[in-house]
Structures are given as C-alpha cells and as structure tokens.
Enzyme design. Structure first.
Site, PDB file in Angstrom:
ATOM      1  N   GLU B  40       0.939  -1.050   0.199  1.00  0.00           N
ATOM      2  CA  GLU B  40      -0.226   0.011   0.021  1.00  0.00           C
ATOM      3  C   GLU B  40       1.024   1.241   0.036  1.00  0.00           C
ATOM      4  OE1 GLU B  40      -1.796  -0.707   4.314  1.00  0.00           O
ATOM      5  OE2 GLU B  40      -1.176   1.595   4.039  1.00  0.00           O
ATOM      6  N   CYS B  74      -3.249  -3.294   4.278  1.00  0.00           N
ATOM      7  CA  CYS B  74      -2.451  -4.371   4.628  1.00  0.00           C
ATOM      8  C   CYS B  74      -2.644  -5.756   4.200  1.00  0.00           C
ATOM      9  CB  CYS B  74      -2.386  -4.678   6.106  1.00  0.00           C
ATOM     10  SG  CYS B  74      -2.153  -2.967   6.839  1.00  0.00           S
ATOM     11  N   HIS B 200      -3.088 -10.543  11.510  1.00  0.00           N
ATOM     12  CA  HIS B 200      -2.721  -9.192  11.413  1.00  0.00           C
ATOM     13  C   HIS B 200      -2.643  -8.467  12.442  1.00  0.00           C
ATOM     14  CE1 HIS B 200      -1.757  -5.561   9.383  1.00  0.00           C
ATOM     15  NE2 HIS B 200      -2.674  -4.798   9.970  1.00  0.00           N
TER      16      HIS B 200
END
Lengths: 404, 404
Positions: B40, B74, B200
């Site tokens: 990103e 992400c 995550h």
C-alpha cells in the site's frame, strides 16, 4: 476520444459496468466468488476500487468475494484476467463466477499528447463452459524501464518519454511473440496461425505498425529462409539488418505495412472499431479490441477461431496469449447477442467541441485531490444506469448515485 | 517500531528481500516464473514495484515472469499469496517457483497514531513439495467502508478513524471466522481445531483481543449451549448479548481475555515476537507473525500442525485461511534452519532516540514527492546486502545501489 467530467471517476465507471453486466446477464450477486479490478487510476493509495464495488453486493449479504486491485499501467486488466482464470482452475475455486474489471480515466496536460488520454471501463464474466476460453500458452516480458509512469502524486498527469515508449512497446511485442512461438513447440509459428489478433491500442496507427512488426518477425524468425524470402519479397532488402535495431527504420516499417496489409485488414482491423471511435482506454483498451472484433463478426466467422492477444503496460509489463472461440454456436451466439447494443451505444455518444473539452479538463485539474468537493457538471449527459459522483466529503469519502 | 531514513523506500526494501531470498535458497533467476508484490506504499500510480524488481532478473535473461502489484491496505500480501498458489494449481503453471513479496513503509503525522507506523518487507517462495501448504478452505469478507485509507495523494499520511477501524477489524474477524467454520462443514468448529493462530498485527494488544474474540465466537456459535456454558463459565453473564453489539464491551472483552489466556499463550503469543520488536509492518505483518511462530518452535512442535491465519486490510478486505505444516521433518527442518538468523538480525538493529526518529521523519515529509532528490542519510546503518536509494533524478527516475 472518450473523456468524463467531474461527475464520473474510476469508482463510478467501475460501478456502472459491474452493475450493468450483472443486470444484462441476470447474474445474482451471490453467484460471484471473485472480483478483481485492474487500473492505473489511483485516487486512493490504499483503499482498492474493489472495496467500493462491494457496496453493490452488500444488500445480498454476499461479502465473500476474493480479489482486490492490480496495477501496472495498461496491463492491470490482463493481470486480473490471468488471476481469475487461475483461480477457476485451482482447488480454491468454489464453483462461482469471477468478475474482472478493467477501468481507467487518463488525462494529459495541454499539448500534443493530450488526445492520447481516454476513459473507459469493461467488466468481464469468467466461468466454466465459457464461449471463449484462454489457451494454455502465455508468453510474458517484464522489464524495469521508465517510458510512461506516474511518479508525481500531486498531479493527475503522467511522466512520458514518447519515443522510448514506442520502442518499449515494439520490443516487448518482439520478445513476447518470439517466446510465444517457442512455447508453442513449433519452430515455425507464424501469424497465419492466428485467425484474429487484438493489440493494446494507445492509438490505431501503433496497432497497424505492430501487426506489420509480426510480419517482420515472421520473416526474420522463419527457419526456411528461401521460403520466407518468397513469402515476403518486399522484406528481402532488409534481410541483413539486426532485428533489435529496426524499431525506427521507416523503410522497413513501410515495406512491412505494405506486405501485411491484407492480413491486417482481415485479422486486426475489425478489432479497432471502439479504439477508432473513443481513443485509448488504458487497461480496457485490449478488451475493447476484443469486443470490437466480436461485434464486427457473425458467429459463423468466429466459431472455432483463435484470437491472438497482446497486452502492454508501460514501464513495463507485457504478455501474449490467445483465446479460443468455442465451436458451439449455442454458446457464442448469446455472447454476440449480449454485445448487440454496442453500435447504438457508440452512436448515442455526446460530441463536444475541443474548447469545452479543454474547459472540463481544466476544472478537473483544479479540483484534483480536493476535499470537500461538490461536482458541478450536469447529470443530463449521463445515460440511463450510469453511476455518478454525488460528493467528496471533508474526509475524502465519496458517495455515488445512479441515473434511473 | 521499525522505520527507515531517506536511503530506503518501497523499492529498495523489496529489492533487498528478493535478492536475499534467492541467495539464501540458492535459487537461480531462471527458476522464477511468477513474482507479485503486495503493497500500500504507492510511490508511482502506474509503474509497479514488480517492474523495479525485474532489474535483478535482467542479467539472467529471464524476463518471462508473470504478476504485477496488488493493493488493498495491509491485505495486498495475502492477495498476492492467493494469486501465486492459484497459479501453481492451474494449467498455466510452467513448473517454476512463484515469489510473493509483501512490503510497506507507513508513516503518520506527529501525534498518538505515529507509533503505529512501521516499515518492512518479506519475500516468500511458493512451489511444489512445500514444507507448509495452504489448506483448501478460505473465508473472505470484503466491504466498502472508510476506516483507514490514503486519499490525500499529496501526503504520505493516511486518513484514519481509529475507533471505526477497530470495529471493522473485529467484525471482519467475526464474519470470516463464522464463514470459515461453516465452510469446514462441521457445525462446531472451535479455535481448538487450530494448533496455532497468526493475525494481522497493527499492535500486539489488538491480537490479544482478537484471540479472545475467537473465544467469544466459539461461546456464541457452539450449538450445544450447555457444553459451551461449562467450557466458558466466565462468559455466561454475557450470553444474552447480541454478538454484533459487543465490539466495545470492556467487561466481555476482559472476561474473554481471561478465559482464553492459556490458549493465547500457547497458540498465538509465539507469533508476536517480530511485531513486539518492530511494530506494525502493514502488508508483511501477518507473515512476520508466521515467521515468528516458526522461529520460536522446533520442528517437533510444528510437524503436522495446522496454523490459522487472519489477514485484514482496511476499508476493507479480509480473509481467514489455514496452513498445514508437513509431517516430514526433512522438509520442515531446512525451512527452520533458513530462518535461524532472524534472532541475531533482530538483535543487530540500530536503536535511535525518539528525537532522531522525529528529525528523520520530518526530513522524509519535506522530501515527499520531490524530484530531483539526493538522499543525505549515511549508509553506515544499513546491513550488508541492503539496497539503498542513490538518487531521484529530475524525471523522478530512481536508481539504487547495494551495500557490499
């Protein structure tokens, strides 16, 4: 050339084509298991266009849709297509359709490159028992170059070296074609093996040159030199040249265009209808070529035919692959019927004089990256079923409406 | 937290990890048939990081490498991983390895969110006969929301609504977990079915809460209410709540953290080593969790084990899937050996006081999107084999060198 005013952006274009495809094909929202967007029109560096499209699916409760956005200049749509067909062939496929969306809004500053901008989006439905399938052989060439890129994030405009870009395109074409022929495991593949050939189309003249370039490649690569001399007598004077040094050889180019003219008109010209009417569309450009070909041919002239495809994205990613049209008219005819409204939709375009185009692009330039922002263009030019931007709020959140 | 000065950017980080992986595993450049980057960190809106990595492959002549960049916050690394394993299972696979690269450089303005920035990159080698495989069931939840996004292209900083982001993360976790359990075709899947679980990791406390959230889900979803009451007595007082309205219920959270503590320490804590030492890495964060787990366990405690994985990218894309560690020590031990240098590499980090960090970030902010630009930071802090930015020329073209 196609362009849009401040009522449309990459989100609205993609919303429009996805919703229209589902309605046209009467596909339920729950039948989609993957959706990937290929674009180089980045209006958010983190949030994918794909997530914006999820608002179409929310009411159905189907949020289990893999795939996000994929980017490399005009190649993103092809990367998304490859990813979709790979998914369907993997053990992870769950039996549902994939949607591939290619869309872009590309603008240039005032000057000679401005007419090479464009806007458009295409959605493709990928699934089993398709009337058109992707053949197994794919040849790719990727390289680190700087021909066309968008490093200035404060501007909508790209940084371009036009001459390098043409050389990159043609050398990528050479490279993919030679590799493709090798992978076919036949030493003497020629473009005669393709019934039709679609190219990424920044402008139609480059496609004419590209087709001629395939002919040059055939002449140089064919193993039986005597046979290739007799097939391409006009190219014999160039036989001692180094292929890699001929990208700007005008004489060779003219000779190749001349001797490939008949083939070009039969195999590629029908694919240039949309490109000649709306200009470049960036990621959808190659697939606009495919749509044009399908619209211009009847089922009989397509059944069982092989369509070569060359995808190019600057800086650079490129692939050559081929599509196989089914021999079953029962699959192909509904596909052609579903594209039957393309000519009337092209006919229904609104033409604007250059001065208005310039004014609209100036307004877009002035509002680039602005929040809050309230679009001012009239909704009247938008056809029925088109999504449009309602507003950008102070936190840059965009909301959309749809024309009834 | 990890960060970098003006000598490193998303290109250099990815160059470093790809080159290191190939050298470490003694893989030839020609053995790679696919390479995709999930990021990103957009420093060019059109040119992919993937094409920059092609400079590593050029000398070998292997430019036939599919895959470009894939983006949604992400989640990009997970999308790239899914695409790579799909390719290998498709008829388009040509027998070569795929490389998946997840990398990011994320910064925030001065303020409370700044320590949640981070930087890192991880390269993964995907191929047949792997010591770790991806199980067939995958559950995805994607939705159009605005929790964390990067719409201001003139700035390196994101736009964030922290509270919404936590709710989005936890509700996506709920949604994926319930869907995953359904797809497993067993009505009463529980997190006991996973030997380990990686999440995550924006920050470690959210992972602790997430693990507890799985326990809450198990309590609410388990069909035999009597059995679940006796398994989770601390949760009985909350049994009449609506699960969707409990994201900010502190009492429930504390009770769930308490009753899942032992499981958390066994199944997830070992995966937080890197996250607790370098902070968030964005796309590589989940895979840093996997690396941490592997580093902290010996082969015996991994063989045949099942590792749950939860990937989340804001705004939002999320998936739950699981990995299967091979029962064959002959495959797993070399993998663990290849990660053996992680603790010493973490040990060798250079620590800087906050004031210097602030100065470095200020310099990066001032030079954001500048061309030409000459980095000024010393090369001395870069370890051997690290790529670094030499300069950005007036046309924004970036050149890189490598520390000997």
């Amino acid at each position: 050339m196609g362009f849009c005013n401040d009522r449309e952006d990459i989100h609205s274009l993609c919303l429009t084509v996805v919703q229209r495809l589902l309605e046209k094909k009467k596909i339920g929202y729950g039948e989609i298991g993957r959706l990937e967007v290929g674009t180089e029109t980045i209006i958010d560096k983190s949030k994918s266009v794909k997530t914006v499209l999820m608002q179409l699916f929310k009411p159905s409760g189907n949020t289990d849709i893999e795939g996000v956005d994929t980017t490399n200049a005009c190649y993103g749509g092809t990367a998304a297509l490859f990813n979709a067909v790979n998914w369907i062939q993997s053990q992870f496929w769950d039996g549902r359709y994939a949607l591939v969306v290619a869309g872009d809004v590309a603008v240039y500053p005032p000057g000679p490159a401005r007419p090479t901008g464009g806007a458009g989006a295409i959605a493709m439905l990928i699934g089993p028992n398709a009337p058109i399938t992707v053949n197994r052989v794919r040849a790719t060439h990727m390289e680190h170059v700087y021909d066309f890129y968008k490093p200035d994030l404060s501007s909508e405009f790209p940084t371009v070296d036009g001459k390098i870009s043409i050389e990159c395109y043609l050398s990528a074409l050479d490279c993919c074609y030679e590799r493709y022929c090798k992978k076919e495991n036949r030493p003497d593949v020629s473009f005669d093996d393709f019934d039709y050939f679609c190219f990424h189309s920044p402008y139609c003249k480059l496609v004419l040159k590209s087709f001629a370039r395939l002919c040059v490649n055939d002449y140089f690569l064919y193993s039986d030199k005597e046979q290739s001399d007799s097939k391409y007598p006009d190219l014999v004077p160039f036989k001692n040249l180094n292929l890699k040094e001929t990208y700007f050889n005008r004489e060779l180019e003219q000779a190749a265009v001349k001797c490939s003219k008949t083939s070009f008109e039969a195999k590629t010209l029908p694919s240039l209808m949309i490109a000649s009417m709306v200009g470049n569309m960036y990621t959808p450009s190659l697939y606009g070529g495919l749509v044009s070909l399908l619209v211009n041919k009847n089922a009989e002239s397509l059944l069982g035919k092989r369509i070569g495809m060359f995808s190019y994205g600057s800086s650079l990613a490129s692939s050559m692959f081929s599509l196989q049209v089914s021999k079953d008219a029962g699959g192909v005819e509904p596909l052609l019927a579903s594209l039957g409204d393309i000519p009337s939709r092209l006919e229904a375009r609104t033409a604007l004089p250059p001065a208005e185009f310039t004014t609209i692009l100036k307004a877009k330039e002035d509002s680039y990256n602005k929040a809050p922002y309230q679009p001012t263009a009239s909704l009247d030019t938008l056809t029925s079923g088109t999504y449009y931007l309602i507003e950008v709020d102070p936190q840059y959140r965009r909301t959309y409406g749809r024309r009834p």
